[in-house]
Write a protein that holds these residues in place. Structure first.
Motif, PDB file in Angstrom:
ATOM      1  N   UNK A 183       1.012  -1.629   0.025  1.00 39.44           N
ATOM      2  CA  UNK A 183       0.096  -0.009  -0.001  1.00 39.44           C
ATOM      3  C   UNK A 183       0.868   1.721  -0.128  1.00 39.44           C
ATOM      4  N   UNK A 184       1.642   0.944   1.224  1.00 36.42           N
ATOM      5  CA  UNK A 184       2.706   2.259   1.415  1.00 36.42           C
ATOM      6  C   UNK A 184       4.030   2.151  -0.131  1.00 36.42           C
ATOM      7  N   UNK A 185       4.002   1.322  -0.882  1.00 38.90           N
ATOM      8  CA  UNK A 185       4.405   1.272  -2.143  1.00 38.90           C
ATOM      9  C   UNK A 185       3.523   2.248  -3.521  1.00 38.90           C
ATOM     10  N   UNK A 186       2.306   1.849  -3.303  1.00 44.17           N
ATOM     11  CA  UNK A 186       1.124   2.205  -4.480  1.00 44.17           C
ATOM     12  C   UNK A 186       0.779   3.637  -4.155  1.00 44.17           C
ATOM     13  N   UNK A 187       1.599   3.981  -2.996  1.00 41.39           N
ATOM     14  CA  UNK A 187       1.311   5.177  -3.112  1.00 41.39           C
ATOM     15  C   UNK A 187       2.179   6.254  -3.454  1.00 41.39           C
ATOM     16  N   UNK A 188       3.990   5.669  -3.109  1.00 40.11           N
ATOM     17  CA  UNK A 188       4.771   6.088  -3.509  1.00 40.11           C
ATOM     18  C   UNK A 188       4.394   6.496  -5.050  1.00 40.11           C
ATOM     19  N   UNK A 189       4.060   5.511  -5.722  1.00 42.12           N
ATOM     20  CA  UNK A 189       4.572   5.407  -7.156  1.00 42.12           C
ATOM     21  C   UNK A 189       3.188   6.152  -7.535  1.00 42.12           C
ATOM     22  N   UNK A 190       2.393   6.055  -6.916  1.00 39.40           N
ATOM     23  CA  UNK A 190       1.099   7.198  -7.501  1.00 39.40           C
ATOM     24  C   UNK A 190       1.572   8.476  -7.693  1.00 39.40           C
ATOM     25  N   UNK A 191       2.524   9.118  -5.755  1.00 37.98           N
ATOM     26  CA  UNK A 191       2.835  10.599  -6.048  1.00 37.98           C
ATOM     27  C   UNK A 191       3.775  10.586  -6.771  1.00 37.98           C
ATOM     28  N   UNK A 192       4.576   9.869  -7.476  1.00 40.53           N
ATOM     29  CA  UNK A 192       5.334  10.603  -8.584  1.00 40.53           C
ATOM     30  C   UNK A 192       4.943  10.169 -10.006  1.00 40.53           C
ATOM     31  N   UNK A 193       3.766   9.881 -10.035  1.00 43.31           N
ATOM     32  CA  UNK A 193       3.667   9.678 -11.427  1.00 43.31           C
ATOM     33  C   UNK A 193       2.246  10.680 -11.392  1.00 43.31           C
ATOM     34  N   UNK A 194       1.609  11.594 -10.418  1.00 40.48           N
ATOM     35  CA  UNK A 194       0.591  12.412 -10.303  1.00 40.48           C
ATOM     36  C   UNK A 194       1.557  13.703 -10.156  1.00 40.48           C
ATOM     37  N   UNK A 243      18.962  -2.311   5.519  1.00 48.75           N
ATOM     38  CA  UNK A 243      18.902  -2.803   4.810  1.00 48.75           C
ATOM     39  C   UNK A 243      17.864  -2.428   3.775  1.00 48.75           C
ATOM     40  N   UNK A 244      17.306  -3.360   4.135  1.00 48.05           N
ATOM     41  CA  UNK A 244      15.432  -3.435   4.012  1.00 48.05           C
ATOM     42  C   UNK A 244      15.247  -1.923   3.185  1.00 48.05           C
ATOM     43  N   UNK A 245      14.939  -1.254   4.200  1.00 51.52           N
ATOM     44  CA  UNK A 245      14.687   0.327   3.707  1.00 51.52           C
ATOM     45  C   UNK A 245      15.297   0.990   2.490  1.00 51.52           C
ATOM     46  N   UNK A 246      16.366   1.128   2.636  1.00 51.90           N
ATOM     47  CA  UNK A 246      16.684   1.194   1.569  1.00 51.90           C
ATOM     48  C   UNK A 246      16.974   1.157   0.143  1.00 51.90           C
ATOM     49  N   UNK A 247      16.668  -0.853   0.645  1.00 52.91           N
ATOM     50  CA  UNK A 247      16.549  -1.263  -1.359  1.00 52.91           C
ATOM     51  C   UNK A 247      15.062  -1.445  -1.532  1.00 52.91           C
ATOM     52  N   UNK A 248      14.122  -0.949  -0.179  1.00 47.10           N
ATOM     53  CA  UNK A 248      12.243  -0.557  -1.375  1.00 47.10           C
ATOM     54  C   UNK A 248      12.984   0.801  -1.435  1.00 47.10           C
ATOM     55  N   UNK A 249      13.369   1.984  -1.148  1.00 41.01           N
ATOM     56  CA  UNK A 249      13.349   3.372  -1.536  1.00 41.01           C
ATOM     57  C   UNK A 249      14.473   3.707  -3.311  1.00 41.01           C
ATOM     58  N   UNK A 250      14.983   2.598  -2.870  1.00 34.52           N
ATOM     59  CA  UNK A 250      15.948   2.813  -4.204  1.00 34.52           C
ATOM     60  C   UNK A 250      15.308   2.078  -4.991  1.00 34.52           C
ATOM     61  N   UNK A 251      14.197   1.528  -4.743  1.00 33.57           N
ATOM     62  CA  UNK A 251      13.523  -0.042  -5.931  1.00 33.57           C
ATOM     63  C   UNK A 251      12.649   1.181  -6.352  1.00 33.57           C
ATOM     64  N   UNK A 252      11.844   2.046  -5.124  1.00 35.93           N
ATOM     65  CA  UNK A 252      10.843   2.581  -5.352  1.00 35.93           C
ATOM     66  C   UNK A 252      10.636   3.989  -6.286  1.00 35.93           C
ATOM     67  N   UNK A 253      11.991   4.671  -6.158  1.00 35.10           N
ATOM     68  CA  UNK A 253      12.432   6.099  -6.215  1.00 35.10           C
ATOM     69  C   UNK A 253      12.601   5.807  -7.939  1.00 35.10           C
ATOM     70  N   UNK A 254      13.020   4.635  -7.811  1.00 32.85           N
ATOM     71  CA  UNK A 254      14.184   4.372  -9.445  1.00 32.85           C
ATOM     72  C   UNK A 254      12.939   3.936 -10.519  1.00 32.85           C
ATOM     73  N   UNK A 255      11.812   3.127 -10.170  1.00 31.15           N
ATOM     74  CA  UNK A 255      10.888   2.766 -11.064  1.00 31.15           C
ATOM     75  C   UNK A 255       9.973   4.040 -11.132  1.00 31.15           C
ATOM     76  N   UNK A 256       9.811   4.885 -10.119  1.00 31.23           N
ATOM     77  CA  UNK A 256       8.974   5.937 -10.915  1.00 31.23           C
ATOM     78  C   UNK A 256      10.435   7.010 -11.454  1.00 31.23           C
ATOM     79  N   UNK A 257      11.227   7.055 -11.396  1.00 34.59           N
ATOM     80  CA  UNK A 257      12.103   7.920 -12.357  1.00 34.59           C
ATOM     81  C   UNK A 257      12.375   7.211 -13.435  1.00 34.59           C
TER      82      UNK A 257
END
Length: 243
Positions: A97-108, A155-169
């Motif tokens: 849910x948090x991931x989808x919020x992050x992706x949605x924020x970036x695209x919007x 490490x888990x936090x940084x991995x998810x953050x990097x993946x989510x931000x990279x996906x949006x970019x």
């Protein structure tokens, strides 16, 4: 004739400053959304807000101070419209849910997202981005507390953050008509497989010492039967296991 201004130390003056500050931030946010960072000059913001450049310098210090205020305003507005969901019994579903919020924020909010995550000074995370990162830390800690985290929390936090931000970019760099909506979903599945054990795996069996240590580490603040020193020592031992 120009109206006299209230003394700067009075409540009336403070309220007027707050209103002017809020108005300027909203105007700057609109210029950012329409034209990107280059559109947010002190001159253009002052003209659009019906004020003068010295007012912006007085209220925000400089352009960077104004942009920082715009970031906080934009992210807070988005979270107010789409707040993070309350935790459920499935911490990985909550992470999604948090991931989808992050992706949605970036695209919007592409220009705001680029300013938050691609236009930063090395070694510095804007306050707005840090607020989102703190939500992510909580989601990861909940996975750890459930005994399902198989790498350390940092490490888990940084991995998810990097993946989510990279996906949006990556999506933002792709023409909208050519964006593959499966990209973000596939990226999430890949990063979850790297950090968490499957839901059907009992946390008390075959989870390994790392998952068990992560689970106990997440509960350390609640172990009030231990002294501060004992919790510190236990935390060091658990940290050695997870790293």
């Amino acid at each position: 004739m120009e109206q006299p201004q209230p003394d700067e130390d009075t409540p009336e003056a403070g309220s007027a400053r707050d209103r002017m500050r809020g108005h300027i931030v909203e105007v700057a946010a609109g210029l950012l959304a329409a034209g990107g960072r280059d559109a947010v000059s002190t001159r253009s913001v002052a003209a659009a807000a019906g004020t003068q450049a010295p007012t912006i310098y007085r209220l925000f210090g400089d352009k960077d101070g104004l942009l920082a205020a715009v970031l906080e305003y934009g992210f807070a507005t988005y979270l107010a419209d789409k707040p993070p969901l309350d935790p459920t019994s499935d911490p990985v579903a909550d992470l999604r849910s948090g991931w989808e919020l992050h992706i949605g924020f970036g695209l919007a909010n592409p220009e705001l997202f680029l300013l938050m995550y691609a236009g930063t000074t090395p070694g510095h995370r804007p306050a707005a981005a840090e607020a989102g990162f703190e939500i992510l830390r909580t989601r990861i800690r909940n996975i750890a507390a459930a005994g399902r985290l198989q790498v350390d929390e940092s490490l888990a936090t940084e991995l998810v953050h990097a993946a989510g931000t990279g996906a949006v970019l990556t999506l933002l760099a792709t023409p909208e008509e050519r964006r593959d909506p499966r990209l973000a979903e596939a990226m999430f599945d890949a990063v979850v497989a790297a950090i968490a054990t499957p839901a059907q795996t009992p946390k008390t069996r075959d989870a390994g010492p790392t998952s068990a240590a992560n689970a106990l580490q997440a509960q350390l603040p609640e172990l009030r039967m231990l002294t501060d020193g004992e919790r510190h020592v236990l935390g060091e031992w658990l940290n050695r296991i997870t790293h």
